[in-house]
Write an enzyme that holds these catalytic residues in place. Structure first.
Site, PDB file in Angstrom:
ATOM      1  N   CYS A 286      -3.932   2.181  -4.586  1.00  0.00           N
ATOM      2  CA  CYS A 286      -4.834   3.026  -3.810  1.00  0.00           C
ATOM      3  C   CYS A 286      -4.928   4.329  -4.581  1.00  0.00           C
ATOM      4  CB  CYS A 286      -4.341   3.237  -2.384  1.00  0.00           C
ATOM      5  SG  CYS A 286      -5.519   4.240  -1.463  1.00  0.00           S
TER       6      CYS A 286
ATOM      7  N   HIS B 296      -7.966   0.193  -4.364  1.00  0.00           N
ATOM      8  CA  HIS B 296      -8.884   1.005  -3.561  1.00  0.00           C
ATOM      9  C   HIS B 296      -9.386   2.109  -4.488  1.00  0.00           C
ATOM     10  CE1 HIS B 296      -6.567   0.016   0.445  1.00  0.00           C
ATOM     11  NE2 HIS B 296      -7.176  -1.029  -0.077  1.00  0.00           N
TER      12      HIS B 296
ATOM     13  N   ASP C 299     -13.591   2.710  -0.893  1.00  0.00           N
ATOM     14  CA  ASP C 299     -12.744   3.103   0.226  1.00  0.00           C
ATOM     15  C   ASP C 299     -13.341   4.371   0.818  1.00  0.00           C
ATOM     16  OD1 ASP C 299     -10.568   2.900   1.884  1.00  0.00           O
ATOM     17  OD2 ASP C 299      -9.114   3.643   0.445  1.00  0.00           O
ATOM     18  N   HIS C 300     -13.035   4.641   2.065  1.00  0.00           N
ATOM     19  CA  HIS C 300     -13.419   5.899   2.710  1.00  0.00           C
ATOM     20  C   HIS C 300     -14.679   6.544   2.120  1.00  0.00           C
ATOM     21  CE1 HIS C 300      -8.840   6.352   3.578  1.00  0.00           C
ATOM     22  NE2 HIS C 300      -9.335   5.209   3.999  1.00  0.00           N
TER      23      HIS C 300
ATOM     24  N   TYR D 203     -15.159   4.554   7.142  1.00  0.00           N
ATOM     25  CA  TYR D 203     -15.663   3.194   6.923  1.00  0.00           C
ATOM     26  C   TYR D 203     -17.129   3.037   7.312  1.00  0.00           C
ATOM     27  CZ  TYR D 203     -11.018   1.860   5.545  1.00  0.00           C
ATOM     28  OH  TYR D 203      -9.834   1.754   4.855  1.00  0.00           O
TER      29      TYR D 203
ATOM     30  N   HIS E 198       0.865  -1.192   0.000  1.00  0.00           N
ATOM     31  CA  HIS E 198       0.000   0.000   0.000  1.00  0.00           C
ATOM     32  C   HIS E 198       0.897   1.236   0.000  1.00  0.00           C
ATOM     33  CE1 HIS E 198      -2.822   3.042   1.478  1.00  0.00           C
ATOM     34  NE2 HIS E 198      -3.798   2.216   1.157  1.00  0.00           N
TER      35      HIS E 198
END
Ligand code: DNO
Length: 414
Positions: A291, A318, A374-375, A391, A253
């Protein structure tokens, strides 16, 4: 017309839609996740102390929590680990770190024995992902995560009072940070401190007090980019041969935000960093988590180009984006998945093309790219709930639905 549509339906390409689950305390439950239509779970043994071996029994217990309803319902499979934390001694290249490398390797072996073969990890010293605001109000009334460079500098210079920190900022930045600090209430300053050093959900590093944090930073005084790269290299030289044998795909990541912070070197930030990583360690098990939001929080990272260039190395993605401030490109908030500064549709086209290529080469399911929203924004009912920042259920569901729509729309044209 109808015939064409049905013929097309048969050609529709989907991607492995995954969803991060933090374990039994996650307010978004396994049965909530099943309703999203995701098929794969991203999880970790979050309760395990960093550096300890994940035994087969521990892994099976979590796997059972995820998969036990599968006979009667739409199956969910624990397919991706995010993450096995890398002990600081490995990043520091300390004498004695071999035991932690061996433990990491045994955890990987045990996961593979349970058929979990995609493993995300990161190599960020001291801190994991970092934000300054966890409830940045958008015009819609929903809340997003934000990184504000001026607030970050205010923390570094005036709350932490890191020695030599002023060398990292210009005069103007210092005076803006001072002003931001002076305007902060004690609660705001405490919240900022907690956001940064207590760590956010899913972090793979410790939580610190201010003093502990200073000590943790001091350990790295002799570690620059070259040393940290050597330590990553040392780690991977031990892990990758076994990963290859086990059919495990690693997925490093990126450092979030992708640049040096607090004087710490960060080495997975740009396409050049990835070139270097693969030149050093060409193993086919050496891969990345694309990501999109992290890489995309730097204007010099061209995400569709990176997705194309590193296609064969992408094991996990992501799919979120950020919107950077016009005048301070290091500050950003996390935008809707499709409305950020990043051309997400082109990124997804590259991922679909890559999967198509893999299929052409006859590679099996193990080589699919797991994607996840994601997020998400904190919105609607989730505003009234306690959620893990980034999340929440509804915001991520929205992100997943948008991304799924793009995949469908593009899928018959690849
Ligand atoms: C934040 C995440 C990080 C990430 C770890 C990977 O939402 O992107 O928690 O999982 O840094 O090791």
């Amino acid at each position: 017309m109808k015939l064409n549509y049905l013929a097309n339906l048969a050609r529709i390409r989907t991607m492995r839609e995954s969803w991060r689950w933090f374990g039994p305390n996650d307010p978004v439950t396994i049965s909530d996740i099943r309703q999203t239509g995701a098929t794969d779970i991203v999880s970790a043994l979050h309760h395990m102390p960093i550096g300890e071996i994940w035994t087969i029994d521990d892994i099976r217990r979590n796997q059972h929590l995820i998969e036990s309803g599968n006979e009667k319902k739409s199956p969910l499979i624990w397919s991706v680990v995010e993450s096995i934390p890398v002990h600081e001694d490995i990043k520091l290249g300390r004498d004695g770190c071999q035991v932690y490398i061996d433990n990491w390797s045994t955890s990987m072996e045990n996961l593979a024995a349970c058929d979990i073969k995609t493993i995300c990890y990161n190599f960020m010293p001291v801190i994991d992902w970092t934000r300054t605001d966890l409830a940045y109000k958008l015009n819609t009334g929903a809340y997003a995560l934000r990184f504000d460079q001026t607030k970050f500098a205010a923390f570094d210079l005036y709350i932490l009072q890191r020695a030599d920190a002023d060398a990292d900022y210009t005069e103007t930045e210092i005076s803006q940070a001072r002003e931001a600090y002076q305007q902060m209430s004690p609660e705001e300053s405490e919240r900022l401190t907690n956001n940064i050093i207590a760590g956010l959900p899913g972090k793979m590093t410790d939580s610190y007090s201010l003093d502990d944090f200073k000590n943790a930073l001091a350990q790295y005084s002799h570690i620059g980019h070259a040393e940290l790269r050597d330590n990553l290299d040392g780690f991977l030289s031990h892990i990758l041969p076994k990963a290859e044998k086990l059919g495990v795909k690693l997925a490093i990541h990126p450092d979030d935000p992708p640049r040096d912070m607090f004087g710490l070197p960060r080495i997975i930030c740009t396409a050049d960093d990835l070139d270097r990583l693969f030149a050093q360690q060409p193993s086919s098990s050496n891969g990345i988590t694309l990501c999109v939001g992290t890489y995309g929080s730097r204007p010099d990272n061209d995400l569709p180009a990176m997705a194309r260039r590193f296609g064969s190395r992408i094991n996990f993605a992501h799919l979120r984006g950020v919107s950077r401030d016009k005048n301070e490109q290091r500050s950003f908030y996390e935008a809707n998945h499709l409305d950020s500064d990043i051309d997400m549709v082109s990124v997804i086209r590259e991922l679909l093309t890559e999967e198509h290529k893999r299929e052409g080469r006859g590679q099996n399911a193990q080589n699919e790219i797991f994607i996840r929203p994601d997020h998400g924004h904190q919105m609607m009912d989730d505003i009234r709930k306690t959620v893990n920042p980034g999340y929440s259920g509804i915001g991520r569901l929205k992100g997943l639905a948008e991304v799924r729509g793009v995949i469908r729309a593009l899928s018959t044209h690849i």
